[in-house]
Design a protein around this motif. Structure first.
Motif, PDB file in Angstrom:
ATOM      1  N   THR A  61       0.827  -1.199   0.000  1.00 23.14           N
ATOM      2  CA  THR A  61       0.000   0.000   0.000  1.00 23.14           C
ATOM      3  C   THR A  61       0.864   1.253   0.000  1.00 23.14           C
ATOM      4  OG1 THR A  61      -1.715  -1.187   1.227  1.00 23.14           O
ATOM      5  CG2 THR A  61      -1.850   1.215   1.205  1.00 23.14           C
ATOM      6  N   ALA A  62       1.929   1.248   0.775  1.00 24.03           N
ATOM      7  CA  ALA A  62       2.834   2.395   0.808  1.00 24.03           C
ATOM      8  C   ALA A  62       3.513   2.608  -0.536  1.00 24.03           C
ATOM      9  CB  ALA A  62       3.883   2.207   1.908  1.00 24.03           C
ATOM     10  N   LEU A  63       3.840   1.528  -1.214  1.00 23.37           N
ATOM     11  CA  LEU A  63       4.410   1.651  -2.559  1.00 23.37           C
ATOM     12  C   LEU A  63       3.414   2.303  -3.515  1.00 23.37           C
ATOM     13  CD1 LEU A  63       6.371  -1.687  -3.199  1.00 23.37           C
ATOM     14  CD2 LEU A  63       7.293   0.639  -3.246  1.00 23.37           C
ATOM     15  N   ARG A  64       2.144   1.919  -3.417  1.00 22.32           N
ATOM     16  CA  ARG A  64       1.143   2.526  -4.276  1.00 22.32           C
ATOM     17  C   ARG A  64       0.995   4.014  -3.980  1.00 22.32           C
ATOM     18  NH1 ARG A  64      -2.887  -0.293  -2.869  1.00 22.32           N
ATOM     19  NH2 ARG A  64      -4.184   1.219  -1.776  1.00 22.32           N
ATOM     20  N   HIS A  65       1.001   4.371  -2.702  1.00 21.79           N
ATOM     21  CA  HIS A  65       0.910   5.788  -2.345  1.00 21.79           C
ATOM     22  C   HIS A  65       2.128   6.561  -2.852  1.00 21.79           C
ATOM     23  CE1 HIS A  65      -2.004   5.013   1.267  1.00 21.79           C
ATOM     24  NE2 HIS A  65      -2.516   4.687   0.097  1.00 21.79           N
ATOM     25  N   THR A 103      -5.863   9.235   0.142  1.00 22.55           N
ATOM     26  CA  THR A 103      -6.652   8.221   0.806  1.00 22.55           C
ATOM     27  C   THR A 103      -7.587   8.874   1.794  1.00 22.55           C
ATOM     28  OG1 THR A 103      -5.008   7.965   2.550  1.00 22.55           O
ATOM     29  CG2 THR A 103      -4.786   6.525   0.632  1.00 22.55           C
ATOM     30  N   SER A 104      -8.595   8.120   2.179  1.00 24.67           N
ATOM     31  CA  SER A 104      -9.483   8.611   3.223  1.00 24.67           C
ATOM     32  C   SER A 104      -8.746   8.603   4.546  1.00 24.67           C
ATOM     33  CB  SER A 104     -10.721   7.724   3.306  1.00 24.67           C
ATOM     34  OG  SER A 104     -10.347   6.387   3.561  1.00 24.67           O
ATOM     35  N   PRO A 105      -9.120   9.481   5.477  1.00 19.91           N
ATOM     36  CA  PRO A 105      -8.329   9.658   6.688  1.00 19.91           C
ATOM     37  C   PRO A 105      -8.582   8.596   7.742  1.00 19.91           C
ATOM     38  CG  PRO A 105     -10.209  11.135   6.717  1.00 19.91           C
ATOM     39  CD  PRO A 105     -10.244  10.419   5.399  1.00 19.91           C
ATOM     40  N   HIS A 106      -8.288   7.328   7.415  1.00 21.97           N
ATOM     41  CA  HIS A 106      -8.397   6.277   8.419  1.00 21.97           C
ATOM     42  C   HIS A 106      -7.166   6.342   9.301  1.00 21.97           C
ATOM     43  CE1 HIS A 106     -11.934   4.551   6.732  1.00 21.97           C
ATOM     44  NE2 HIS A 106     -11.350   4.232   5.605  1.00 21.97           N
ATOM     45  N   ALA A 122       4.989   1.123   7.189  1.00 22.67           N
ATOM     46  CA  ALA A 122       4.115   2.131   6.600  1.00 22.67           C
ATOM     47  C   ALA A 122       4.817   3.480   6.486  1.00 22.67           C
ATOM     48  CB  ALA A 122       2.843   2.271   7.433  1.00 22.67           C
ATOM     49  N   LEU A 123       5.656   3.803   7.463  1.00 21.56           N
ATOM     50  CA  LEU A 123       6.376   5.074   7.442  1.00 21.56           C
ATOM     51  C   LEU A 123       7.648   4.993   6.604  1.00 21.56           C
ATOM     52  CD1 LEU A 123       6.097   6.038  11.224  1.00 21.56           C
ATOM     53  CD2 LEU A 123       4.749   6.966   9.340  1.00 21.56           C
ATOM     54  N   LEU A 124       8.290   3.846   6.622  1.00 24.84           N
ATOM     55  CA  LEU A 124       9.606   3.717   5.993  1.00 24.84           C
ATOM     56  C   LEU A 124       9.556   3.562   4.480  1.00 24.84           C
ATOM     57  CD1 LEU A 124      12.718   3.236   6.241  1.00 24.84           C
ATOM     58  CD2 LEU A 124      12.167   0.809   6.581  1.00 24.84           C
ATOM     59  N   THR A 125       8.599   2.798   3.965  1.00 21.81           N
ATOM     60  CA  THR A 125       8.618   2.418   2.547  1.00 21.81           C
ATOM     61  C   THR A 125       8.648   3.618   1.593  1.00 21.81           C
ATOM     62  OG1 THR A 125       7.466   0.364   3.095  1.00 21.81           O
ATOM     63  CG2 THR A 125       7.442   1.057   0.783  1.00 21.81           C
ATOM     64  N   PRO A 160       0.602   9.968   1.948  1.00 23.85           N
ATOM     65  CA  PRO A 160      -0.298   9.417   2.968  1.00 23.85           C
ATOM     66  C   PRO A 160       0.255   8.129   3.552  1.00 23.85           C
ATOM     67  CG  PRO A 160      -1.519  10.041   1.001  1.00 23.85           C
ATOM     68  CD  PRO A 160      -0.074  10.124   0.649  1.00 23.85           C
ATOM     69  N   MET A 161       0.205   8.041   4.855  1.00 25.14           N
ATOM     70  CA  MET A 161       0.668   6.828   5.527  1.00 25.14           C
ATOM     71  C   MET A 161      -0.253   5.663   5.197  1.00 25.14           C
ATOM     72  SD  MET A 161       0.987   6.136   9.608  1.00 25.14           S
ATOM     73  CE  MET A 161       1.024   4.458  10.246  1.00 25.14           C
ATOM     74  N   ALA A 162       0.335   4.516   4.897  1.00 24.83           N
ATOM     75  CA  ALA A 162      -0.438   3.312   4.594  1.00 24.83           C
ATOM     76  C   ALA A 162      -1.062   2.780   5.868  1.00 24.83           C
ATOM     77  CB  ALA A 162       0.460   2.253   3.960  1.00 24.83           C
ATOM     78  N   THR A 163      -2.376   2.756   5.919  1.00 24.16           N
ATOM     79  CA  THR A 163      -3.071   2.254   7.095  1.00 24.16           C
ATOM     80  C   THR A 163      -3.356   0.771   6.939  1.00 24.16           C
ATOM     81  OG1 THR A 163      -5.194   2.882   6.125  1.00 24.16           O
ATOM     82  CG2 THR A 163      -4.122   4.487   7.572  1.00 24.16           C
ATOM     83  N   SER A 164      -3.902   0.186   7.990  1.00 25.65           N
ATOM     84  CA  SER A 164      -4.225  -1.231   7.957  1.00 25.65           C
ATOM     85  C   SER A 164      -5.217  -1.520   6.837  1.00 25.65           C
ATOM     86  CB  SER A 164      -4.817  -1.659   9.297  1.00 25.65           C
ATOM     87  OG  SER A 164      -5.339  -2.964   9.218  1.00 25.65           O
TER      88      SER A 164
END
Length: 446
Positions: free
Chosen positions: A34-38, A229-232, A248-251, A160-164
């Protein structure tokens, strides 16, 4: 005391896991994807920077931000100075923390801000201070938070940070979570732009803001873009050392620093990192029995001991320090981390002492020995970033000899072959699972 029976009861583990720690460990690979996509949607994969920054500054709260700075420092090596900006304040609360830039910070430096919260006023002030100095700012934070809006408004870039992947779905089982992760990892096509939003210029094209001397142009950071992304958010009570937050923060930062040439982390390597994290999740999942589960085995071994975490290699050193921090923050279990060969003289006296007394007065003949806590004995945990047959200089034989000479039990973790990031991911994933199992089985977070 560790409840051994709980480790082999997946349903009981799920009931005890009030903070979804096991789910976070299992979803680490999905977080990377998800982080890669962001990062791709934010334009990081298409950056064409003019050169390397003079220095990389990293700011953020909590264990995850510390781990990000530690890992980037290890991966960058001598290629570029990496400076972690430690917070100050009267309390660890988000509103009380403050950060400040070194006096030498200028337009040729890069400021990276990482936070799973995004409401820290101190980080917003830091981003504004960096903008006034012409320093490039890139932040990884939850979308639509004050920090994200401040960085975007200062001509910086927020990813945006990748959430669960299961955030907002309510209560689900581990099997349902895995099926959703599998169906939501990969995008079905390129992101569709909002037809009502103004068109964004090519950040590297002729006449774009990157060529007009705006802050960040030197490193090819694209112009600000809206939230993706939505703010989850993760549950507010989740600890900062919770598994999954680190990746999520590092990628996105690995993608950015790969484009600047500071580290080697191409997208295909990060995809392999996600695959390795998934493999570890299969080996260390709650349904796997303790006998064949390396994380559960390690948790049992550490339950009545003082872990001395010895690491060999720069990236393994980061994994060892993170493991010690996770044990303390999640399980309330003290641990000491050190790198070989310096760990041998540093911890030799602890091994010679045999253990840490439980606190009773040994001179009291009439004390109740039945309820007297047992001595906390040391146990060495050896983390190596390369297999034993990889060759090269190693202090592992000396470490084993020292431990055995004092009758100190020894646990060893060696990752399978692969890139530096893949091996590091395996070490972090196994130790994350071990910290979670120790937390749940000892009742620290239930």
């Amino acid at each position: 005391m560790l409840d051994d029976s709980l480790l082999d009861a997946p349903e009981a583990l799920a009931r005890a896991d009030l903070h979804d720690l096991l789910r976070g460990a299992a979803e680490a690979g999905a977080r990377v994807r998800t982080a890669l996509r962001h990062a791709t949607e934010s334009g990081l994969t298409e950056l064409k920077p003019d050169g390397r920054p003079r220095a990389v500054l990293i700011a953020g709260p909590g264990t995850a931000a510390t781990g990000v700075a530690d890992l980037i420092t290890a991966l960058a090596g001598t290629g570029c100075p990496v400076v972690r900006l430690a917070p100050t304040g009267v309390a660890p609360a988000a509103g009380a923390l403050r950060w400040s830039l070194p006096g030498w910070t200028g337009p040729v430096d890069l400021l990276l801000i990482v936070t799973p919260d995004g409401t820290e006023p101190g980080l917003t002030l830091l981003a504004e201070q960096a903008y006034r100095r012409g320093c490039t700012v890139v932040a990884v934070a939850p979308a639509r938070t004050p920090l994200a809006e401040s960085v975007d408004g200062s001509h910086g870039l927020t990813v945006p940070m990748a959430t669960s992947p299961t955030a907002g779905y309510g209560t689900t089982t581990y099997g349902e979570a895995e099926s959703r992760v599998g169906t939501s990892q990969e995008p079905t096509g390129p992101a569709q732009p909002d037809p009502t939003a103004p068109a964004q210029p090519d950040p590297t094209g002729p006449g774009s803001p990157a060529t007009l001397g705006r802050p960040g142009a030197a490193h090819g950071v694209p112009e600000d873009r809206g939230p993706l992304t939505s703010p989850h958010h993760d549950p507010p009570e989740a600890p900062a050392a919770a598994p999954g937050t680190l990746w999520a923060l590092l990628t996105p930062l690995l993608v950015l620093l790969d484009r600047t040439g500071l580290i080697a982390a191409p997208v295909d390597t990060l995809q392999k990192v996600a695959d390795r994290l998934d493999e570890v999740a299969e080996r260390c999942g709650p349904a796997i029995t303790t006998y064949s589960n390396p994380a559960k085995t390690l948790a049992v071994e550490l339950s009545e001991s003082l872990p001395l975490i010895w690491s060999e290699g720069q990236t393994a050193g980061m994994a060892g320090r993170r493991f010690a921090a996770a044990l303390a923050e999640l399980a309330g279990h003290a641990a000491l981390a050190a790198e070989l060969p310096e760990a041998l003289p540093a911890h030799a006296a602890l091994l010679a002492g045999g253990g840490i007394a439980g606190g009773a007065d040994s001179d009291d003949f009439f004390r109740d020995r039945v309820e007297e806590p047992a001595a906390l004995r040391a146990r060495v945990v050896l983390l190596r970033e390369r297999p034993a047959d990889a060759g090269g200089l190693t202090a592992a034989p000396a470490a084993r000899e020292l431990a055995h000479s004092h009758d100190t039990p020894l646990s060893e973790l060696e990752p399978e072959d692969g890139s530096d990031l893949e091996r590091l991911a395996e070490l972090i994933a196994i130790t994350d699972f071990a910290a979670v199992y120790l937390t749940l089985a000892s009742g620290s977070r239930s």
